[in-house]
Design a protein around this motif. Structure first.
Motif, PDB file in Angstrom:
ATOM      1  N   ARG A  23     -16.462 -11.306  11.475  1.00  0.00           N
ATOM      2  CA  ARG A  23     -16.506 -10.393  10.346  1.00  0.00           C
ATOM      3  C   ARG A  23     -17.446  -9.222  10.604  1.00  0.00           C
ATOM      4  NH1 ARG A  23     -17.820 -13.552   5.105  1.00  0.00           N
ATOM      5  NH2 ARG A  23     -17.182 -11.561   4.249  1.00  0.00           N
ATOM      6  N   ALA A  24     -17.662  -8.893  11.859  1.00  0.00           N
ATOM      7  CA  ALA A  24     -18.665  -7.868  12.128  1.00  0.00           C
ATOM      8  C   ALA A  24     -18.106  -6.635  12.814  1.00  0.00           C
ATOM      9  CB  ALA A  24     -19.783  -8.470  12.974  1.00  0.00           C
ATOM     10  N   SER A  25     -16.812  -6.600  13.112  1.00  0.00           N
ATOM     11  CA  SER A  25     -16.294  -5.531  13.947  1.00  0.00           C
ATOM     12  C   SER A  25     -15.567  -4.444  13.180  1.00  0.00           C
ATOM     13  CB  SER A  25     -15.345  -6.112  15.004  1.00  0.00           C
ATOM     14  OG  SER A  25     -14.237  -6.732  14.372  1.00  0.00           O
ATOM     15  N   ALA A  26     -15.273  -4.664  11.885  1.00  0.00           N
ATOM     16  CA  ALA A  26     -14.528  -3.652  11.136  1.00  0.00           C
ATOM     17  C   ALA A  26     -15.403  -2.434  10.899  1.00  0.00           C
ATOM     18  CB  ALA A  26     -14.051  -4.214   9.810  1.00  0.00           C
ATOM     19  N   GLU A  27     -14.764  -1.273  10.860  1.00  0.00           N
ATOM     20  CA  GLU A  27     -15.482  -0.053  10.530  1.00  0.00           C
ATOM     21  C   GLU A  27     -15.458   0.129   9.023  1.00  0.00           C
ATOM     22  OE1 GLU A  27     -15.205   4.781  11.188  1.00  0.00           O
ATOM     23  OE2 GLU A  27     -13.798   3.436  12.221  1.00  0.00           O
ATOM     24  N   GLU A  28     -16.650   0.279   8.435  1.00  0.00           N
ATOM     25  CA  GLU A  28     -16.709   0.565   7.010  1.00  0.00           C
ATOM     26  C   GLU A  28     -16.605   2.067   6.811  1.00  0.00           C
ATOM     27  OE1 GLU A  28     -19.177  -0.489   2.930  1.00  0.00           O
ATOM     28  OE2 GLU A  28     -19.795  -1.364   4.856  1.00  0.00           O
ATOM     29  N   LEU A  29     -15.670   2.430   5.956  1.00  0.00           N
ATOM     30  CA  LEU A  29     -15.382   3.837   5.739  1.00  0.00           C
ATOM     31  C   LEU A  29     -16.105   4.337   4.494  1.00  0.00           C
ATOM     32  CD1 LEU A  29     -11.521   3.533   6.314  1.00  0.00           C
ATOM     33  CD2 LEU A  29     -13.252   4.219   8.008  1.00  0.00           C
ATOM     34  N   SER A  30     -16.322   5.635   4.444  1.00  0.00           N
ATOM     35  CA  SER A  30     -16.920   6.247   3.258  1.00  0.00           C
ATOM     36  C   SER A  30     -15.809   6.563   2.266  1.00  0.00           C
ATOM     37  CB  SER A  30     -17.656   7.541   3.637  1.00  0.00           C
ATOM     38  OG  SER A  30     -18.724   7.271   4.512  1.00  0.00           O
ATOM     39  N   PRO A  31     -15.867   5.962   1.064  1.00  0.00           N
ATOM     40  CA  PRO A  31     -14.769   6.157   0.116  1.00  0.00           C
ATOM     41  C   PRO A  31     -14.917   7.425  -0.725  1.00  0.00           C
ATOM     42  CG  PRO A  31     -16.327   4.597  -0.776  1.00  0.00           C
ATOM     43  CD  PRO A  31     -16.853   4.992   0.577  1.00  0.00           C
ATOM     44  N   VAL A  32     -13.783   7.986  -1.066  1.00  0.00           N
ATOM     45  CA  VAL A  32     -13.723   9.043  -2.071  1.00  0.00           C
ATOM     46  C   VAL A  32     -12.999   8.436  -3.262  1.00  0.00           C
ATOM     47  CG1 VAL A  32     -12.867  11.324  -2.663  1.00  0.00           C
ATOM     48  CG2 VAL A  32     -13.698  10.866  -0.345  1.00  0.00           C
ATOM     49  N   ILE A  42      -7.471   4.544 -10.662  1.00  0.00           N
ATOM     50  CA  ILE A  42      -8.593   4.844  -9.775  1.00  0.00           C
ATOM     51  C   ILE A  42      -8.004   5.034  -8.386  1.00  0.00           C
ATOM     52  CG2 ILE A  42     -10.754   4.036  -8.789  1.00  0.00           C
ATOM     53  CD1 ILE A  42     -11.057   2.232 -11.266  1.00  0.00           C
ATOM     54  N   THR A  43      -8.146   6.232  -7.824  1.00  0.00           N
ATOM     55  CA  THR A  43      -7.580   6.526  -6.513  1.00  0.00           C
ATOM     56  C   THR A  43      -8.693   6.522  -5.471  1.00  0.00           C
ATOM     57  OG1 THR A  43      -5.845   7.870  -7.515  1.00  0.00           O
ATOM     58  CG2 THR A  43      -6.234   8.167  -5.156  1.00  0.00           C
ATOM     59  N   VAL A  44      -8.426   5.835  -4.370  1.00  0.00           N
ATOM     60  CA  VAL A  44      -9.430   5.698  -3.315  1.00  0.00           C
ATOM     61  C   VAL A  44      -8.836   6.198  -1.999  1.00  0.00           C
ATOM     62  CG1 VAL A  44     -10.974   4.125  -2.104  1.00  0.00           C
ATOM     63  CG2 VAL A  44     -10.358   3.672  -4.479  1.00  0.00           C
ATOM     64  N   THR A  45      -9.569   7.053  -1.322  1.00  0.00           N
ATOM     65  CA  THR A  45      -9.210   7.508   0.020  1.00  0.00           C
ATOM     66  C   THR A  45     -10.460   7.437   0.894  1.00  0.00           C
ATOM     67  OG1 THR A  45      -9.652   9.803  -0.597  1.00  0.00           O
ATOM     68  CG2 THR A  45      -7.355   9.040  -0.763  1.00  0.00           C
ATOM     69  N   ALA A  46     -10.258   7.500   2.191  1.00  0.00           N
ATOM     70  CA  ALA A  46     -11.393   7.547   3.107  1.00  0.00           C
ATOM     71  C   ALA A  46     -11.810   8.997   3.300  1.00  0.00           C
ATOM     72  CB  ALA A  46     -11.017   6.923   4.445  1.00  0.00           C
ATOM     73  N   LYS A  47     -13.104   9.241   3.320  1.00  0.00           N
ATOM     74  CA  LYS A  47     -13.615  10.597   3.422  1.00  0.00           C
ATOM     75  C   LYS A  47     -13.121  11.300   4.673  1.00  0.00           C
ATOM     76  CE  LYS A  47     -17.959  13.128   2.808  1.00  0.00           C
ATOM     77  NZ  LYS A  47     -19.429  12.991   2.584  1.00  0.00           N
ATOM     78  N   ASP A  48     -12.992  10.535   5.764  1.00  0.00           N
ATOM     79  CA  ASP A  48     -12.545  11.144   7.017  1.00  0.00           C
ATOM     80  C   ASP A  48     -11.034  11.056   7.210  1.00  0.00           C
ATOM     81  OD1 ASP A  48     -12.143   8.496   7.539  1.00  0.00           O
ATOM     82  OD2 ASP A  48     -13.423   8.404   9.329  1.00  0.00           O
ATOM     83  N   GLY A  49     -10.319  10.576   6.206  1.00  0.00           N
ATOM     84  CA  GLY A  49      -8.865  10.501   6.287  1.00  0.00           C
ATOM     85  C   GLY A  49      -8.335   9.280   7.009  1.00  0.00           C
ATOM     86  N   GLU A 111     -18.605   0.865  -7.617  1.00  0.00           N
ATOM     87  CA  GLU A 111     -18.660   0.294  -6.262  1.00  0.00           C
ATOM     88  C   GLU A 111     -17.288  -0.134  -5.767  1.00  0.00           C
ATOM     89  OE1 GLU A 111     -21.006  -3.074  -3.611  1.00  0.00           O
ATOM     90  OE2 GLU A 111     -21.840  -2.393  -5.524  1.00  0.00           O
ATOM     91  N   VAL A 112     -16.806   0.623  -4.798  1.00  0.00           N
ATOM     92  CA  VAL A 112     -15.621   0.262  -4.033  1.00  0.00           C
ATOM     93  C   VAL A 112     -15.952   0.496  -2.565  1.00  0.00           C
ATOM     94  CG1 VAL A 112     -13.186   0.719  -3.547  1.00  0.00           C
ATOM     95  CG2 VAL A 112     -14.033   0.912  -5.887  1.00  0.00           C
ATOM     96  N   ARG A 113     -15.863  -0.554  -1.776  1.00  0.00           N
ATOM     97  CA  ARG A 113     -16.092  -0.417  -0.336  1.00  0.00           C
ATOM     98  C   ARG A 113     -14.752  -0.546   0.375  1.00  0.00           C
ATOM     99  NH1 ARG A 113     -20.816  -4.638   0.962  1.00  0.00           N
ATOM    100  NH2 ARG A 113     -20.584  -3.755   3.076  1.00  0.00           N
ATOM    101  N   ILE A 114     -14.574   0.226   1.407  1.00  0.00           N
ATOM    102  CA  ILE A 114     -13.303   0.198   2.142  1.00  0.00           C
ATOM    103  C   ILE A 114     -13.572   0.005   3.627  1.00  0.00           C
ATOM    104  CG2 ILE A 114     -11.987   1.526   0.445  1.00  0.00           C
ATOM    105  CD1 ILE A 114     -12.508   4.034   2.077  1.00  0.00           C
ATOM    106  N   PHE A 115     -12.601  -0.643   4.278  1.00  0.00           N
ATOM    107  CA  PHE A 115     -12.749  -1.016   5.685  1.00  0.00           C
ATOM    108  C   PHE A 115     -11.439  -0.770   6.425  1.00  0.00           C
ATOM    109  CE2 PHE A 115     -15.341  -3.632   2.933  1.00  0.00           C
ATOM    110  CZ  PHE A 115     -16.605  -3.534   3.492  1.00  0.00           C
TER     111      PHE A 115
END
Length: 465
Positions: A23-32, A42-49, A111-115
């Protein structure tokens, strides 16, 4: 197109729990995060696309079923009412839209975290639903009591030994100004090694000076019936709850212990509340063992200082101490986790048993945990299935052998019949030939007699001349 994600999440759950390194290799993305109250979305996207592979959402309200729309379709979520919900998407999606139900649901601290995928950090809580059958059921009055007074049990028996530990709280905090404690209790449980989502009663948090005060402020019979219902539902092999004296004298702790003692008897009584849903759905249940904190008879002292492999080498006591820190709002009080003071979280007494008394300091002595029972049942079923297969195979072999023997016997009969037919035909031919020879002999003999007679006649005739 509708895709159900939860079965996939729980299929992957054992790997995530047994091998935290996965459970340590996923990249956590910055959510918008964009909320639209008019659309109830509630719409969620990754800041870097980047594509989103998994979400971790924290809700601030009781959760009801809701939907998530991805690039591929709709996912059903919220079936179990998790305040902290991990959602593994079947495929990566650029945009994820939470479709909120009519009931207002709010994010907790937005709080919404995305991976990028399911290999998420250890602090992401991937809850399993409340278990169907619990090996150990903890009954704390309030969130944090299960850590302060029972905190070493979950890491010792749940995380390390694989027992199913189900926590059943008495009080809730949603209806008070302490709703943060609903999140703290999940954070504390997760840190303590609990993986089955807790169950909570609807009793509000009110301080009580003693048992009499608690019975004035709470409906005691409702507490008894609530605990009777959950005992029947979860069929625990071991129940653990508060000190009858309320640890430091808390009246609701006393009420919880008293109600639990009564519920243990009621749950086993097949004539008690037979019209209740718990009885109709689950029947009666006679709990094999029950321990009460600091109970003075049949005492045990848990070993909470042995390093646990499942907890990265930490002891159960160290795990419990770290778990208590998750109850941030309660750190202003003087309570603390310890195994060597008057409220020791290591000391319990066996209040009730139908499987014999302890000879050591093990709550699971004389108990076979459900997963082991199921393994043995599977092995027994496999053995019976194997025996049945062997029986069927044996019967099939015997049938084939009988058929082969019958075939050989039939062929033998046919051979003998053919031989008999051939013998009869040969005998008939011999008789026919014998008859023909006799006839020929008679003819020849007759011809000889006639010839001899004719010769004699001729000779006599010539002499007369």
């Amino acid at each position: 197109m509708t895709r159900a994600v939860l079965p996939g999440v729980f299929a992957f759950l054992p790997l995530l729990l047994l091998f935290p390194g996965l459970r340590a290799s996923a990249e956590e993305l910055s959510p918008v995060i964009v909320s639209d109250s008019s659309e109830n979305t509630i719409t969620v996207t990754a800041k870097d696309g980047s594509g989103i592979g998994a979400l971790y959402i924290k809700w601030d309200d009781p959760v009801v079923p809701y939907q998530i729309k991805t690039d591929q379709g709709i996912i059903e979520c919220g079936q179990y009412g998790f305040l902290h919900e991990f959602i593994l998407l079947p495929e990566s999606s650029q945009t994820v839209t939470v479709l909120l139900p009519q009931q207002k649901m709010r994010l907790y601290k937005n709080e919404v975290r995305i991976f990028t995928d399911e290999s998420v950090p250890d602090d992401v809580q991937i809850w399993a639903p409340p278990c169907e059958r619990a090996d150990i059921m903890l009954i704390p009055s309030h969130a944090d009591d299960e850590i302060l007074y029972m905190g070493g049990i979950a890491p010792t028996y749940g995380a390390e030994l694989g027992a199913r530990v189900q926590v059943v709280y008495m009080t809730e905090f949603r209806s008070t100004n302490q709703s943060v404690r609903e999140h703290e209790k999940l954070d504390g449980l997760w840190a303590d090694g609990v993986r089955f989502y807790p169950v909570c009663g609807n009793f509000r948090d009110v301080y009580c000076n003693d048992l009499a005060d608690a019975k004035k402020k709470y409906d005691y019979q409702a507490a008894v019936d609530y605990l009777t219902d959950v005992i029947r539902r979860f069929k625990p092999q071991v129940v653990v709850t508060h000190d009858f004296n309320g640890e430091y004298g808390h009246g609701f702790h006393m009420l919880t212990a008293s109600a639990a003692a009564q519920a243990l008897e009621n749950a086993a009584d097949s004539s008690y509340r037979t019209d209740s849903e718990s009885f109709l759905d689950y029947g009666a249940w006679d709990t094999p063992k029950a321990y009460f904190h600091l109970y003075g008879e049949n005492t045990i002292r848990l070993d909470l200082r042995t390093p646990l492999e499942s907890m990265g080498g930490q002891t159960a006591l160290e795990v419990a101490k770290e778990a208590y820190k998750k109850h941030v709002s309660q750190q202003r009080w003087s309570f603390y986790v310890s195994d060597d003071y008057k409220h020791s979280c290591a000391e319990f007494g066996l209040y009730r048993t139908n499987v014999g008394y302890d000879t050591g300091n093990d709550m699971l002595e004389n108990i076979v945990i459900y997963s082991e029972q199921e393994r043995l049942e599977r092995e027994e079923q496999e053995r019976l299935a194997k025996e049945e297969q062997e029986r069927l195979a044996r019967e099939e072999r015997e049938r084939l052998e009988r058929e082969e023997q019958e075939r050989l016997a039939r062929e033998e009969q046919e051979r003998l019949a053919r031989e008999e037919q051939a013998r009869l035909e040969a005998e008939a031919l011999r008789l026919e030939q014998e008859t023909a020879r006799r006839r020929l002999f008679i003819i020849i003999a007759a011809a000889a007699v006639i010839s001899a007679g004719l010769g004699t006649w001729l000779i006599l005739k010539m002499r007369r001349k």
